[in-house]
Design a protein around this motif. Sequence first.
Motif, PDB file in Angstrom:
ATOM      1  N   GLU A 116       0.829  -1.201   0.000  1.00 49.94           N
ATOM      2  CA  GLU A 116       0.000   0.000   0.000  1.00 49.94           C
ATOM      3  C   GLU A 116       0.868   1.258   0.000  1.00 49.94           C
ATOM      4  O   GLU A 116       0.589   2.234  -0.721  1.00 49.94           O
ATOM      5  N   ALA A 117       1.935   1.239   0.824  1.00 48.31           N
ATOM      6  CA  ALA A 117       2.830   2.396   0.870  1.00 48.31           C
ATOM      7  C   ALA A 117       3.527   2.601  -0.477  1.00 48.31           C
ATOM      8  O   ALA A 117       3.717   3.752  -0.935  1.00 48.31           O
TER       9      ALA A 117
ATOM     10  N   GLU B 162       1.094   4.146  -2.970  1.00 46.17           N
ATOM     11  CA  GLU B 162       0.882   5.557  -2.658  1.00 46.17           C
ATOM     12  C   GLU B 162       2.102   6.383  -3.043  1.00 46.17           C
ATOM     13  O   GLU B 162       1.984   7.503  -3.554  1.00 46.17           O
TER      14      GLU B 162
ATOM     15  N   GLY C 102       2.322   7.082  -6.634  1.00 48.79           N
ATOM     16  CA  GLY C 102       1.317   8.069  -7.060  1.00 48.79           C
ATOM     17  C   GLY C 102       1.861   9.481  -7.050  1.00 48.79           C
ATOM     18  O   GLY C 102       1.302  10.361  -7.725  1.00 48.79           O
TER      19      GLY C 102
ATOM     20  N   ASP D 211       2.492  17.379   0.325  1.00 52.34           N
ATOM     21  CA  ASP D 211       1.777  16.112   0.566  1.00 52.34           C
ATOM     22  C   ASP D 211       2.757  14.936   0.606  1.00 52.34           C
ATOM     23  O   ASP D 211       2.594  13.999   1.404  1.00 52.34           O
TER      24      ASP D 211
ATOM     25  N   PHE E   6       3.509  12.309   3.566  1.00 55.24           N
ATOM     26  CA  PHE E   6       3.484  10.859   3.356  1.00 55.24           C
ATOM     27  C   PHE E   6       4.756  10.200   3.917  1.00 55.24           C
ATOM     28  O   PHE E   6       4.699   9.166   4.599  1.00 55.24           O
TER      29      PHE E   6
ATOM     30  N   ASN F 282       4.910   7.571   7.172  1.00 53.70           N
ATOM     31  CA  ASN F 282       5.426   6.212   6.992  1.00 53.70           C
ATOM     32  C   ASN F 282       6.870   6.031   7.468  1.00 53.70           C
ATOM     33  O   ASN F 282       7.510   5.039   7.143  1.00 53.70           O
TER      34      ASN F 282
END
Length: 470
Positions: free
Chosen positions: A45-46, A49, A52, A70, A74, A78
């Motif tokens: 998932e990380a 992201e 992205g 952003d 992030f 994390n």
Amino acid sequence: MSSLRSRQFLSALAIIFLGILLLGSVLYYVTQHKMLKDEESSLSEAGLELMGFMDFHDGKFVIDNSSKNDFLAFLTRNNFSKLSSEKFAYIQHTETGNIVWHSQYPFNDISAGRFAKDKRKVFTTFLLNMPAEVEGVDILNPEDTQGRNVSKLDGAENYIVYARGFNYKPNGAYQLILAKSAETLQKGHDEIIRNILLLFLITTILVLISQLVSSYLVITPIRKFEQEINKIESGEQQLISKEYPTELSAVKSAVNALINAEKGQKQRYRDALDDLAHSLKTPLSVLQSSAEKSHNDTIRTQVERMDDIIAYQLRRAVVNEHGGTIIKQQAVRPVLYRLKESLIKVYRDKPFEFVINVDDFSKCRMEEDDMMEVFGNLANNACRFCEKIVEITGTQNGDTLIIDIDDDGLGFPDKNPSELLQRGIRADSQSEGQGIGLAVSTEIVEAIGGKIELLISPYVGARVRLHLPM
């Protein structure tokens, strides 16, 4: 391992040990697999992201200026923004192996400028075991960009490494690698091992307690059964009378049946001998009366002798009623001393020494009457043929009592002395007797599970060795 309790405890402990070992191994594997799967899902998932936020321009991965805030949030969320090496991410070219982006320098082009020239800049990387196009997770030891093992440099632990491949034509294939310290996973494994050991310890204690309780419930009937057998041996009771669990009931019935059958057989044997004695009584009386009227001393002597032989055999055949079928232990020393007193009087005209080296603990399973018969026959022979000494010695060898009756007489013949244990065979044909003393003694001893040996005594005379069960 001789007791039932120790066997029961050790077998239960072995089964529990193997069970916990098997279950622990399965639990360890399942837990490790689940933790790896959870980490793979989290890192996947990380990674999605992270990609992205990435833009690919002219063979480079860059972050758009509008997304920098952003992206920093992030990385912070994390734990990628920390300078420590516990968690980081990088992108490398699959074919060349060059690192084109690293989370420690997220906004810098590390493939050019001072990053390309400065050899002191070392990034932690991994030698992946999986194909570049495959998505997966593994536990690996880190290396730096100069090929050195990092764990040997700064003591770094293993890492949980997630890799995901992707293609940007015509620039080629790339891999996104996210790495996280495996310390948490290792702590989880250590906790599982501690829990397994604690479970084994607690289970062992519970097994010990349960074995003590079950041993009391299981062993107590066996001990009571043993006590009843001892009472039968001592003559306090005739049969096993108490109620026992199903497992012992069959043994109880078999023992009682054996005792009853033995008693019945001996009763029939005694009745038959009684009938024989009564049948011979009248003919012997007639012969004795005729001998007295005719004043024939030879016939009278032989008739009296026949009467004595019949009475003697009847005495031997009669079973001691209060003793039961199982013969209890009898002390040997008192019997020997009674015989010593009698034999010294019988052979008072013969100067010799009668020595008894038998302690009060020397016992064997033989009826007292049989013991008097056996030791009387053998000791009488020793006194008859000795020169100066008769010695009786007792020793124990396991469950056997060994009695040696020695004299300093002529001893036994060199050729096949075991023949003397047969009926009618005598070493001295000139002496009185029927030659059945040794044979009768042998029959009595063998009937209780013992044996007799004829050897040479330390005085170069005769030694009769008896092996008697205790």
